[in-house]
Scaffold this motif. Structure first.
Motif, short mmCIF file in Angstrom:
data_model
loop_
_atom_site.label_atom_id
_atom_site.label_comp_id
_atom_site.label_asym_id
_atom_site.label_seq_id
_atom_site.Cartn_x
_atom_site.Cartn_y
_atom_site.Cartn_z
N GLN A 17 0.68 -1.32 0.07
CA GLN A 17 0.03 -0.05 0.07
C GLN A 17 0.78 1.29 -0.01
OE1 GLN A 17 -3.22 0.34 -0.32
NE2 GLN A 17 -3.19 2.53 -0.26
N GLU A 18 1.89 1.39 1.01
CA GLU A 18 2.77 2.63 0.73
C GLU A 18 3.56 2.65 -0.42
OE1 GLU A 18 5.22 1.55 4.30
OE2 GLU A 18 3.87 2.15 5.62
N ALA A 19 4.08 1.66 -1.33
CA ALA A 19 4.61 1.44 -2.34
C ALA A 19 3.66 2.15 -3.28
CB ALA A 19 5.21 0.47 -2.66
N ALA A 20 2.44 1.75 -3.33
CA ALA A 20 1.45 2.25 -4.38
C ALA A 20 1.06 3.75 -4.10
CB ALA A 20 0.11 1.27 -4.23
N GLU A 21 1.18 3.92 -2.91
CA GLU A 21 0.79 5.57 -2.60
C GLU A 21 1.96 6.53 -2.83
OE1 GLU A 21 -0.32 5.45 1.77
OE2 GLU A 21 -2.34 4.70 1.31
N LYS A 22 3.32 5.74 -2.84
CA LYS A 22 4.45 6.64 -3.02
C LYS A 22 4.24 6.69 -4.53
CE LYS A 22 9.35 6.42 -2.54
NZ LYS A 22 10.49 5.74 -1.90
N LYS A 23 4.02 5.62 -5.50
CA LYS A 23 4.04 5.75 -6.89
C LYS A 23 2.97 6.81 -7.36
CE LYS A 23 3.86 2.86 -10.83
NZ LYS A 23 3.65 1.40 -11.48
N ALA A 24 1.83 6.68 -6.66
CA ALA A 24 0.66 7.61 -7.12
C ALA A 24 1.11 9.14 -6.84
CB ALA A 24 -0.46 7.22 -6.41
N ALA A 25 1.94 9.30 -5.71
CA ALA A 25 2.21 10.66 -5.52
C ALA A 25 3.43 10.90 -6.43
CB ALA A 25 2.61 10.59 -3.85
N ALA A 26 4.38 10.45 -6.95
CA ALA A 26 5.15 10.76 -7.85
C ALA A 26 4.60 10.94 -9.11
CB ALA A 26 6.37 9.50 -7.91
N VAL A 27 3.47 10.27 -9.56
CA VAL A 27 2.93 10.43 -10.68
C VAL A 27 2.05 11.78 -10.79
CG1 VAL A 27 0.77 9.49 -12.20
CG2 VAL A 27 2.72 7.81 -11.46
N ARG A 28 1.34 11.81 -9.47
CA ARG A 28 0.68 13.22 -9.21
C ARG A 28 1.74 14.46 -9.33
NH1 ARG A 28 -1.85 10.69 -5.51
NH2 ARG A 28 -0.79 11.25 -3.81
N ALA A 29 2.88 14.29 -8.67
CA ALA A 29 4.01 15.41 -8.48
C ALA A 29 4.40 15.70 -10.01
CB ALA A 29 4.97 14.96 -7.74
N ARG A 30 4.76 14.68 -10.88
CA ARG A 30 5.06 14.82 -12.20
C ARG A 30 4.09 15.57 -13.06
NH1 ARG A 30 7.49 9.44 -11.43
NH2 ARG A 30 5.69 8.60 -12.71
N GLY A 31 2.89 15.25 -12.72
CA GLY A 31 1.75 15.93 -13.43
C GLY A 31 1.69 17.47 -13.34
N GLU A 32 1.96 17.54 -11.91
CA GLU A 32 1.86 18.82 -11.31
C GLU A 32 2.85 19.96 -11.91
OE1 GLU A 32 1.51 18.76 -6.98
OE2 GLU A 32 -0.41 17.57 -7.27
N GLN A 33 4.11 19.04 -11.86
CA GLN A 33 5.43 19.70 -12.36
C GLN A 33 5.11 19.70 -13.91
OE1 GLN A 33 8.13 16.56 -11.25
NE2 GLN A 33 8.88 18.11 -9.71
N LYS A 34 4.63 18.98 -14.58
CA LYS A 34 4.19 19.28 -16.09
C LYS A 34 3.34 20.52 -16.17
CE LYS A 34 2.11 16.40 -18.71
NZ LYS A 34 1.84 15.12 -19.48
N ALA A 35 2.20 20.56 -15.60
CA ALA A 35 1.46 21.48 -15.65
C ALA A 35 1.81 22.90 -15.48
CB ALA A 35 0.28 21.22 -14.74
N GLN A 36 2.97 22.89 -14.20
CA GLN A 36 3.53 24.23 -14.05
C GLN A 36 4.42 24.60 -15.12
OE1 GLN A 36 3.27 26.29 -11.67
NE2 GLN A 36 5.13 27.60 -12.30
N ARG A 37 5.18 23.63 -15.59
CA ARG A 37 5.92 23.96 -16.81
C ARG A 37 5.00 24.57 -18.14
NH1 ARG A 37 11.09 21.85 -17.42
NH2 ARG A 37 10.81 21.20 -19.42
N ARG A 38 3.85 23.80 -18.32
CA ARG A 38 2.99 24.36 -19.25
C ARG A 38 2.55 25.78 -19.17
NH1 ARG A 38 0.14 20.01 -19.58
NH2 ARG A 38 0.64 19.47 -21.32
N ARG A 39 2.20 26.12 -17.82
CA ARG A 39 1.93 27.51 -17.44
C ARG A 39 2.97 28.47 -17.92
NH1 ARG A 39 -0.95 24.50 -13.32
NH2 ARG A 39 0.96 25.07 -11.92
N GLN A 40 4.12 27.82 -17.02
CA GLN A 40 5.38 28.85 -17.59
C GLN A 40 5.56 29.29 -18.96
OE1 GLN A 40 8.20 26.32 -15.27
NE2 GLN A 40 8.48 28.02 -13.76
#
Length: 185
Positions: free
Chosen positions: A76-99
């Motif tokens: 469960q922790e590994a799945a949550e960590k992976k999901a958090a990493a995917v969300r973080a990468r998505g947020e970073q990509k969205a931030q880069r898109r806005r920039q």
């Protein structure tokens, strides 16, 4: 999945633990019945031996269940960590898109050859590209890919001059909105 253990092996280990827990439970039940029968028959030595085996089976079962719980928690922790990493990468990509959008919009606004109507069309085209262009989306996902290259590429494709002011790391993009509104009035 515990570190260093691939998902297939982890699944196989979980199945083995399930089976072992079932066997330990069956053994504990059998030893409990045997201890009760020996006690009822008055054979205290056999009852004591069966009770000791029952205790051992109970410890094995408790350890198996504890290990199963730990493995489930780690999965469960590994799945949550992976999901958090995917969300973080998505947020970073969205931030880069806005920039990129702010930088290109600033370049559109800074280009004296562009009137308000053409600026609106270019901005719409920019956002269409930012959202629908798969190659551009892939570039934005690569966090170490320089945004400057993306901005220059988009400006060139849109036929505008890149405004070097967007290279300022403190630039928020807020001022281009007010200038655009004044240009329309």
């Amino acid at each position: 999945v515990p570190p260093g253990l691939d998902p297939d092996r982890a699944e196989r280990a979980a199945r083995m633990l399930d089976r072992f827990a079932e066997m330990a439970m069956e053994q504990a039940e059998a030893m409990h019945q045997a201890a009760l029968a020996a006690a009822k028959a008055g054979d205290s030595a056999a009852a004591k031996a069966f009770s000791a085996i029952f205790d051992d089976a109970g410890r094995s079962l408790r350890r198996s269940l504890a290990l199963q719980a730990r493995l489930a928690r780690e999965q469960q922790e590994a799945a949550e960590k992976k999901a958090a990493a995917v969300r973080a990468r998505g947020e970073q990509k969205a931030q880069r898109r806005r920039q990129v959008a702010r930088a290109v919009n600033r370049s559109i606004d800074a280009d004296d050859r562009i009137d308000a109507k053409k600026a609106e069309r270019l901005t719409a085209e920019l956002w269409e590209r930012l959202i629908e262009d798969e190659d551009l989306d892939a570039e934005l996902a690569i966090l170490d890919h320089p945004l400057e290259e993306v901005v220059i590429h988009l400006c060139r494709d849109l036929g505008i001059r890149p405004d070097p002011a967007w290279l300022d790391p403190d630039y928020s993009g807020a001022d281009w909105i007010g200038r655009r509104k004044r240009a329309k009035d």
